[in-house]
Design an enzyme around this catalytic site. Structure first.
Site, PDB file in Angstrom:
ATOM      1  CG  MET A 160      29.952  10.051  60.351  1.00 18.56           C
ATOM      2  SD  MET A 160      28.863  10.104  58.910  1.00 18.56           S
ATOM      3  CE  MET A 160      28.931  11.828  58.485  1.00 18.56           C
ATOM      4  CG  ASP A 166      39.393  25.849  45.480  1.00 16.11           C
ATOM      5  OD1 ASP A 166      38.715  26.845  45.151  1.00 16.11           O
ATOM      6  OD2 ASP A 166      40.504  25.926  46.037  1.00 16.11           O
TER       7      ASP A 166
END
Length: 162
Positions: A114, A129
């Protein structure tokens, strides 16, 4: 491989897996993903012409920071002491994408899949971004676990998607 869902108790309630009796082992995970971008974005990244700064350098730091915060983002993940985290990028001009790779190592009682997947996602989102003023049509794709080792389940290699 067990098909028991370990994140649920006997009543079906979500729980954090109990790792108390597990042995700490060296564990490693590698995840990769791509962001499809325009040629203009590739050119501007390579020439350090993005107004917000060094895109890949900042994306690398963002990915590393995300790895360390995975347990705060994914509700049932254990907090881990990270031994190593590396984020690398490969620019593929021919197919107009940037591939991010995240390698994470620990010596712990639970895996780091993860963490590696989180690192890749945040690195790619940071590229998005920083470049969205140029082109909002960028696409994150092919995010996958490529490799993991350590623990009871041993080595996993995603040979189809490495």
């Amino acid at each position: 491989m067990s098909d028991k869902l370990t994140h649920f108790n006997e009543e079906g309630h979500a729980i954090m897996v109990d790792v108390t009796d597990k042995v700490a082992t060296q564990r490693e995970a590698v995840a990769k993903g791509k962001i499809v971008v325009s040629q203009e974005i590739i050119d501007r990244i390579k020439n350090n012409e993005i107004e917000k700064g060094d895109v890949l350098g900042i994306a690398r730091i963002a990915g590393i920071m995300a790895v360390k915060k995975t347990s705060e983002l994914i509700p049932l993940c254990h907090p881990l002491f990270i031994s190593k985290c590396a984020i690398d990028f490969e620019i593929n001009e021919a197919e107009s994408y940037i591939e991010a790779s995240c390698t994470v190592k620990v010596d712990q009682k639970t895996g780091v899949e993860m963490e590696a997947l989180t690192g890749v996602n945040i690195a790619l989102l940071t590229i998005y971004d920083m470049c969205k003023a140029i082109d909002k049509k960028m696409e994150l794709t092919d995010i996958r676990l490529c490799y993991k080792s350590g623990g009871k389940s041993g080595v996993f290699v995603n040979e189809e998607r490495s």
